[in-house]
Design an enzyme around this catalytic site. Sequence first.
Site, PDB file in Angstrom:
ATOM      1  N   PRO A 159       0.826  -1.214   0.000  1.00  0.00           N
ATOM      2  CA  PRO A 159       0.000   0.000   0.000  1.00  0.00           C
ATOM      3  C   PRO A 159       0.863   1.268   0.000  1.00  0.00           C
ATOM      4  O   PRO A 159       0.385   2.348  -0.304  1.00  0.00           O
ATOM      5  CB  PRO A 159      -0.795  -0.111   1.312  1.00  0.00           C
ATOM      6  CG  PRO A 159      -0.716  -1.546   1.701  1.00  0.00           C
ATOM      7  CD  PRO A 159       0.593  -2.055   1.182  1.00  0.00           C
ATOM      8  N   GLU A 195       2.857  -8.148   8.384  1.00  0.00           N
ATOM      9  CA  GLU A 195       2.992  -6.680   8.415  1.00  0.00           C
ATOM     10  C   GLU A 195       3.912  -6.190   7.306  1.00  0.00           C
ATOM     11  O   GLU A 195       4.180  -5.000   7.196  1.00  0.00           O
ATOM     12  CB  GLU A 195       3.560  -6.255   9.784  1.00  0.00           C
ATOM     13  CG  GLU A 195       2.585  -6.496  10.920  1.00  0.00           C
ATOM     14  CD  GLU A 195       1.214  -5.926  10.608  1.00  0.00           C
ATOM     15  OE1 GLU A 195       0.240  -6.697  10.597  1.00  0.00           O
ATOM     16  OE2 GLU A 195       1.130  -4.705  10.339  1.00  0.00           O
ATOM     17  N   ARG A 223      -2.216  -8.533 -21.054  1.00  0.00           N
ATOM     18  CA  ARG A 223      -3.177  -8.302 -22.136  1.00  0.00           C
ATOM     19  C   ARG A 223      -2.640  -7.275 -23.141  1.00  0.00           C
ATOM     20  O   ARG A 223      -3.175  -7.133 -24.248  1.00  0.00           O
ATOM     21  CB  ARG A 223      -4.537  -7.870 -21.615  1.00  0.00           C
ATOM     22  CG  ARG A 223      -4.558  -6.589 -20.843  1.00  0.00           C
ATOM     23  CD  ARG A 223      -5.904  -6.352 -20.202  1.00  0.00           C
ATOM     24  NE  ARG A 223      -6.950  -6.215 -21.178  1.00  0.00           N
ATOM     25  CZ  ARG A 223      -7.178  -5.095 -21.875  1.00  0.00           C
ATOM     26  NH1 ARG A 223      -6.383  -4.057 -21.739  1.00  0.00           N
ATOM     27  NH2 ARG A 223      -8.169  -5.025 -22.722  1.00  0.00           N
ATOM     28  N   ASP A 276      -9.377   0.820 -24.734  1.00  0.00           N
ATOM     29  CA  ASP A 276      -9.775   0.429 -23.377  1.00  0.00           C
ATOM     30  C   ASP A 276     -10.028   1.684 -22.570  1.00  0.00           C
ATOM     31  O   ASP A 276      -9.527   2.748 -22.911  1.00  0.00           O
ATOM     32  CB  ASP A 276      -8.603  -0.290 -22.702  1.00  0.00           C
ATOM     33  CG  ASP A 276      -8.495  -1.726 -23.156  1.00  0.00           C
ATOM     34  OD1 ASP A 276      -9.505  -2.277 -23.606  1.00  0.00           O
ATOM     35  OD2 ASP A 276      -7.391  -2.273 -23.078  1.00  0.00           O
TER      36      ASP A 276
HETATM   37  C1  4FV Z   1      -1.220  -4.226  -1.335  1.00  0.00           C
HETATM   38  C2  4FV Z   1      -1.967  -3.198  -1.964  1.00  0.00           C
HETATM   39  C3  4FV Z   1      -1.414  -4.785   0.022  1.00  0.00           C
HETATM   40  C4  4FV Z   1      -0.094  -5.363   2.873  1.00  0.00           C
HETATM   41  C5  4FV Z   1       0.480  -6.310   3.922  1.00  0.00           C
HETATM   42  C6  4FV Z   1       0.325  -7.479   1.805  1.00  0.00           C
HETATM   43  C7  4FV Z   1      -0.552  -6.271   1.766  1.00  0.00           C
HETATM   44  C8  4FV Z   1       0.861  -7.554   3.215  1.00  0.00           C
HETATM   45  N1  4FV Z   1      -0.262  -4.634  -2.199  1.00  0.00           N
HETATM   46  N2  4FV Z   1      -1.450  -3.029  -3.195  1.00  0.00           N
HETATM   47  N3  4FV Z   1      -3.043  -2.485  -1.476  1.00  0.00           N
HETATM   48  N4  4FV Z   1      -0.464  -5.631   0.444  1.00  0.00           N
HETATM   49  O1  4FV Z   1      -2.392  -4.472   0.685  1.00  0.00           O
HETATM   50  O2  4FV Z   1      -0.424  -3.888  -3.308  1.00  0.00           O
HETATM   51  O3  4FV Z   1       2.276  -7.568   3.144  1.00  0.00           O
END
Ligand code: 4FV
Length: 249
Positions: free
Chosen positions: A89, A116, A154, A169
């Site tokens: 994130p 985490e 794609r 698209d």
């Molecule tokens: C995430 C997202 C995501 C966070 C903790 C995996 C998780 C665990 N990855 N975009 N939103 N990853 O939430 O890509 O490591």
Amino acid sequence: MDYYVMTLFPEMIENCLSESVIGRAAKNGIISINAVNIRDYSKDRHLHVDDYPYGGGAGMVMQPDPVYDCYSDIVSKAGKARRVIYLTPQGRKFTQAEAEAFSKEDSLIFLCGHYEGVDERVLEEIVTDNISIGDYVLTGGELPVMVMIDAISRLIPGVLGKMESAEYDSFQDGLLEYPQYTRPEEFHGKKVPEVLLSGHHGNIAKWRRLESIRRTYERRPDLLNDPAVLESFTREEREFLKELSEKDQ
Ligand code: 4FV
């Protein structure tokens, strides 16, 4: 395109991406998907790959060594690793433009986090791109990786069959795609827009462009803040957008 996915759940990747369009492209050798289990690189007898966070706090953190050894093994087998993408994130937003750029690479390595997250020291050493698929927190990076592999693949020539197309698209020209219709001509009393039955390609293209503008205005007005998008508008399209916003007043 060769994809290498570092994950604790290789079966998730293999099962989901062995189906449909992506599965067919892998069978045809246009892409390859290599899921590698990070747990295979654990050095303790309980095969741990995570531990408690220094400084305390809830949850567990993935340890650096198994991740690094998994990465090194991939590089030693696959050769150069230009792009190593960590799904988090805390990454930059994954967009159609990003998919376009990534689709030009020969190979991509993905790191799926869990718990985490992953020890910062190995991230600093191997990751070239921190990418997020959206502002929410998932349990693991596997679903985001599958989203990325789908959107990237794609765009690779040969992946979409003749009956599918990435020509136009949503987001391709910065706008949302126009509404689509197919048979029957009437459904629950609703008829297909006449222009689409006219066979007049110029009028159809014009209708679709205006409907893209309408849909973008109604659902994603933020996309119309991009000067590059507005620069592509003809005078008539600017007039149309002005009418839409005046109707809203
Ligand atoms: C995430 C997202 C995501 C966070 C903790 C995996 C998780 C665990 N990855 N975009 N939103 N990853 O939430 O890509 O490591």
